[in-house]
Design a protein around this motif. Structure first.
Motif, PDB file in Angstrom:
ATOM      1  N   LEU A  13       0.853  -1.205   0.000  1.00 19.25           N
ATOM      2  CA  LEU A  13       0.000   0.000   0.000  1.00 19.25           C
ATOM      3  C   LEU A  13       0.875   1.237   0.000  1.00 19.25           C
ATOM      4  CD1 LEU A  13      -2.542  -1.308   2.629  1.00 19.25           C
ATOM      5  CD2 LEU A  13      -3.101  -0.742   0.251  1.00 19.25           C
ATOM      6  N   ARG A  15       3.197   3.977  -2.721  1.00 19.76           N
ATOM      7  CA  ARG A  15       2.897   5.020  -3.702  1.00 19.76           C
ATOM      8  C   ARG A  15       1.834   4.559  -4.696  1.00 19.76           C
ATOM      9  NH1 ARG A  15       6.970   6.917  -8.282  1.00 19.76           N
ATOM     10  NH2 ARG A  15       7.377   4.707  -8.317  1.00 19.76           N
ATOM     11  N   GLU A  43      -0.097   1.809   7.082  1.00 19.18           N
ATOM     12  CA  GLU A  43      -0.712   1.561   5.776  1.00 19.18           C
ATOM     13  C   GLU A  43      -1.992   0.730   5.934  1.00 19.18           C
ATOM     14  OE1 GLU A  43       3.383   1.876   3.090  1.00 19.18           O
ATOM     15  OE2 GLU A  43       2.429  -0.070   3.315  1.00 19.18           O
TER      16      GLU A  43
END
Ligand code: NAI
Length: 340
Positions: A13, A15, A43
């Motif tokens: 999870l 960029r 994330e």
């Protein structure tokens, strides 16, 4: 009767993973994200709070054991791709994995061998440009003979300069500019030229701004030429130092004409006339340019995994892109032509 749904686990999870997660959760009608996986707790929190993905796993094997999981969407560092794909296939899951398949040819072949043992499973490597409307149209027109016999592709992936050099954190693991960026152009060239077999590669590069890349055998601007055994050719440029924005441009020359995709990398149709002349703003990054294609890619993967369509993109195409990208990297580093 309700239509079938593909239960997907999103893995990675960062960029790009967050973008894929949003598409899968909100914009792909037949997909449902049932779990997320990342070693970074923040994330997983983001996935829960933003997308309502309540189940998060720090461990990939635990995700694979999630009850009822049909497919994984791998948006993880490239060095993990091959092992994660193989584990997913052995667990009976359909697999989408970001490009490149691997930086190691032997690993690509291992994945191909494992995939051959699971013909019922869909596996797709994310060469997103094949799902872009303009590239798709160009490919169809070439296949219909509009430009005669295509014999030369000239293609470039040029990123806007990031003065902070944040991309340097990928430098130790990216495989270099050709495997990270040009791999898209390589895949396009093979697709648009009808899958020719590579014969010889020439390449060179320079560090115009980010001289720290040299420590990793990498460059911020690279050029390469590939000769194919049927006489066709491809010429590639990759750059991380553009002043104006992200520019992906591909030209295909045929015996009866030329097609170009992206000659003007404009952000939209607004034309500005002012003291600087007449101009457009430029797409700032790859996602601005290919946002629609990322969504179509996810929709087509989902439909393929649900058995509603077949994919034209094969795992072997991804192996070939790595094979050519590795040869380009070797040719540049050793300053000599590389034969296949
Ligand atoms: P990133 O570093 O921003 O994200 C990587 C993610 O993987 C992070 O969420 C990290 O926590 C997670 N991760 C690390 N180890 C993990 C593990 N063992 N299990 C599960 N998750 C793990 O990287 P980015 O830029 O999102 O790139 C990811 C992949 O996408 C790369 O392979 C890259 O080549 C590809 N990519 C493709 C693009 C395209 O145009 N199709 C553009 C940008 C990236």
């Amino acid at each position: 009767m309700s239509s079938p749904t593909l239960k997907v686990g999103i893995v990675g999870l960062g960029r790009l993973g967050q973008r894929h997660a949003i598409n899968l959760a909100q914009r792909v009608p037949n997909a449902k994200v049932v779990a997320a996986c990342s070693p970074v707790p923040a994330e997983l929190d983001w996935a829960a709070s933003t997308l309502g993905i309540a189940t998060g796993y720090a461990d990939y094997d635990a995700l694979l054991a999630h009850p009822g999981l049909d497919a994984v969407f791998l948006v993880t560092p490239t060095s993990l791709h091959a092992d994660q794909i193989i584990a997913a296939l052995r667990a009976g899951k359909h697999v989408f994995c970001e490009k490149p398949l691997s930086l190691d040819l032997a690993d690509c072949l291992k994945v191909e061998a494992e995939a051959a043992r699971h013909p019922q499973l869909t596996i797709m490597i994310g060469f997103v440009r094949r799902f872009d409307a303009s590239y798709h149209d160009a490919q169809q027109k070439i296949a219909q003979g509009l430009i005669g016999k295509p014999y030369l592709v000239r293609s470039q992936t040029c990123d806007q300069n990031d003065p902070s050099g944040a991309f340097m954190r990928f430098a130790p693991t990216s495989g270099g500019i050709f495997l990270d960026c040009s791999v898209h152009d390589i895949d396009l060239a093979r697709w648009l030229l009808g899958n020719p077999v590579p014969k010889r590669v020439y390449a060179s590069g320079t560090n115009a701004i980010h001289t720290g890349l040299q420590a990793f055998g990498d460059v911020d601007n690279g050029l390469a030429t590939v000769e194919f055994s049927d006489g066709s050719m491809a010429s590639f440029m990759a750059s991380r130092t553009m002043a104006h924005g992200h520019e992906t441009l591909t030209e295909v020359f045929g015996t009866g004409g030329r097609l170009a995709v992206g000659s003007n990398p404009r952000l939209n149709r607004v034309e500005i006339s002012d003291a600087h002349g007449v101009r457009n703003e430029c797409t700032p990054d790859f996602y601005a340019r290919f946002a629609d294609a990322f969504l179509i890619e996810a929709q087509e993967f989902t439909d393929a995994a649900l058995g509603r369509r077949t994919l034209s993109l094969t795992l072997h195409d991804a192996t070939e892109a790595t094979r050519i990208g590795l040869a380009m990297t070797q040719a540049m580093r050793e300053a000599r032509p590389v034969e296949f």
